[in-house]
Design a protein around this motif. Sequence first.
Motif, mmCIF file in Angstrom:
data_model
loop_
_atom_site.group_PDB
_atom_site.id
_atom_site.type_symbol
_atom_site.label_atom_id
_atom_site.label_comp_id
_atom_site.label_asym_id
_atom_site.label_seq_id
_atom_site.Cartn_x
_atom_site.Cartn_y
_atom_site.Cartn_z
ATOM 1 N N GLY A 159 -29.795 4.360 24.945
ATOM 2 C CA GLY A 159 -30.582 4.495 26.153
ATOM 3 C C GLY A 159 -31.942 3.843 25.938
ATOM 4 O O GLY A 159 -32.208 3.247 24.890
ATOM 5 N N ASP B 2 -33.809 5.410 33.043
ATOM 6 C CA ASP B 2 -32.576 5.875 32.418
ATOM 7 C C ASP B 2 -31.785 4.658 31.974
ATOM 8 O O ASP B 2 -32.189 3.507 32.212
ATOM 9 N N GLN B 3 -30.661 4.887 31.330
ATOM 10 C CA GLN B 3 -29.888 3.785 30.754
ATOM 11 C C GLN B 3 -29.425 2.791 31.810
ATOM 12 O O GLN B 3 -29.546 1.573 31.628
#
Length: 622
Positions: free
Chosen positions: A420, A534-535
């Motif tokens: 991530g 976020d990823q």
Amino acid sequence: MKKIIILTIILSSLCSCQKMLDATPTDFLAAETYFTNETQLQSALTAVYDQLQKGGMFGSAFTGATSPDGMSTSLNLSDEMYFASSGTGTRALTYSSSDPLIFAIWSACYVGIQRANIVLANINKPTMDEGHRAIAKGEAMFLRAFFYFILAENFGDVPLRTAPTQSVLDVNIARTPLKQVYEFIISEMTTAEGLVAPATAYAYNERITQSTVRGILARVCLYAAGFPNNDVSKYALAASWAKKVMDSGLHQLNASYSQVFINMVQNLYDTKESLWEIGYYTTGQGDTYTEYAPGLSVFLGVTQTNSAYPLVTGAYRIHQRVYNYYEKDPNLTDPLIPDKSLDLRRDWAIAPFKYTSNNQATGKAYYTAAQIYDRQPNKFDRAYELTGARFQSSTPTNFSMLRYSDVLLMFAEADNEVNGPTTAGVNAVNLVRERGYGKLLNGEGVKQLSIANAGTGYTTAPTITISGGGGSGATATATVSGGKITSVTMTNHGTFYTSTPTVTISGGGGTGGVLTPSLQLLADADLKAPAYADQATFRQTIQDERARELCFEGWRKLDLVRWGIYISTLQSVTAEDNINAPSTYKAFAVLPGNLISPTYLLQPIPANEISLNNLIKQNPGW
């Protein structure tokens, strides 16, 4: 432009080198009697390198240049550019397994593999320095694996040959599953990494070094992790190899984005930024040989037809999508470029001008903000060619195989897929962006002037003077209404301000106006927190950043395929073009997106191979 000198050697009837220093070949030797000394081994190794320059490789197939049948073509149709004229073949997604370009790619790779196999089969025969032997072995192993990488990313499963072909009748060999091909590539390159010389061994970047191998291994692992191989375990390995390049301390970004490409046009080497280039050479002044002109500068550029200057056919134009990837500058009005970008990469990669009457001698005419579809890619600008090297249809411009910015972005992508968003990954992207925004070259500029006091009595626009602060070049204009200063527009941000400058207002018939400057900080180019929340968000951010940094360098389509979004991207770009493209270009811009299907995710096995090899099967849809 080459530091590796090509000798003509025919090692066997199955492997011949067509590059010449002299008008006719002088050496015709069989492999059984040839490999007796280091010079002969190095000449044979050079013949392996030579395949990378061919028309089926980086001489045309992956650059948008001329295909073997003489047609301008491209395998790189994506959200970057399209062929802005009628036509058929790969440039229009109307081709078959009989297309000569497809056969040229296949055959060029397998000739390169055959040559590397011959070198490796004879590597221990010459009497020579053992250190030099190890380096030659490493280079040959890497190049053989690299040819297989090109085959894998374009065709999927391919026949795997690791020994020289002994007979012209030895043609029946089945396709090796893609997973095994990638494992072979990674294993071979990993071994080669421990054998080849470090980047510091050469003052040029056309030979394979440890940095080259590490960076390409990162790329190979990313492709192995994506479609169609889908081995996500390779993301960690990709991050590890990219990190080795970063941690070596041997590489850094050139402070100037444009200079990276001017160097390639002008036969200059920057081994810190550019880890590996495919070398081309011609002065155009009666050379005994002229290497294939790469389409990066002949076909991808601003149209120029005056015979006194280098020819640029200007075969391609851009999609609005790639233009919109770049951030506009809300605080700057430029008299030439009305929609100036904060990101300096845009107006270098995408020319904001055309040559009047397609003639470089008559000067530039700049586009309006609405003329997006008229614009052409111009990253490798032939106008920068040195006078002595100019030639109408051939160019010494090298093909950039691996740049340090690509390594940074590959690390960020692979690291994100494993962990991530991390500080290390975000910092890697920010370094690329800071260079793109000119911060490594220009330092801090004046971002904007805020109105602290509008003053009174102004009848005309006053003069604004910006001084001090350690920098120079910042300029601005004011607008007045009702006796007050109502707005201020930057016309130049200036460079290298280390502290807040002094702003003086004079003239205009009024008094009392006060403007407060703020600086463009290095961090202004950096990603804001929402871009890596976020990823999934950071994945999209990196994908867009790769478009900004690497556009028109031959990787975008392959990136989109491995991410599994090639078809959807072309379709969405076509939807945009249907709405926004002018009628002059619309039919050409939307053609690939209208015709795209899963068939085109892999290239067809050439019809020639299908007819000769009884054990090979065709890819789906072809």
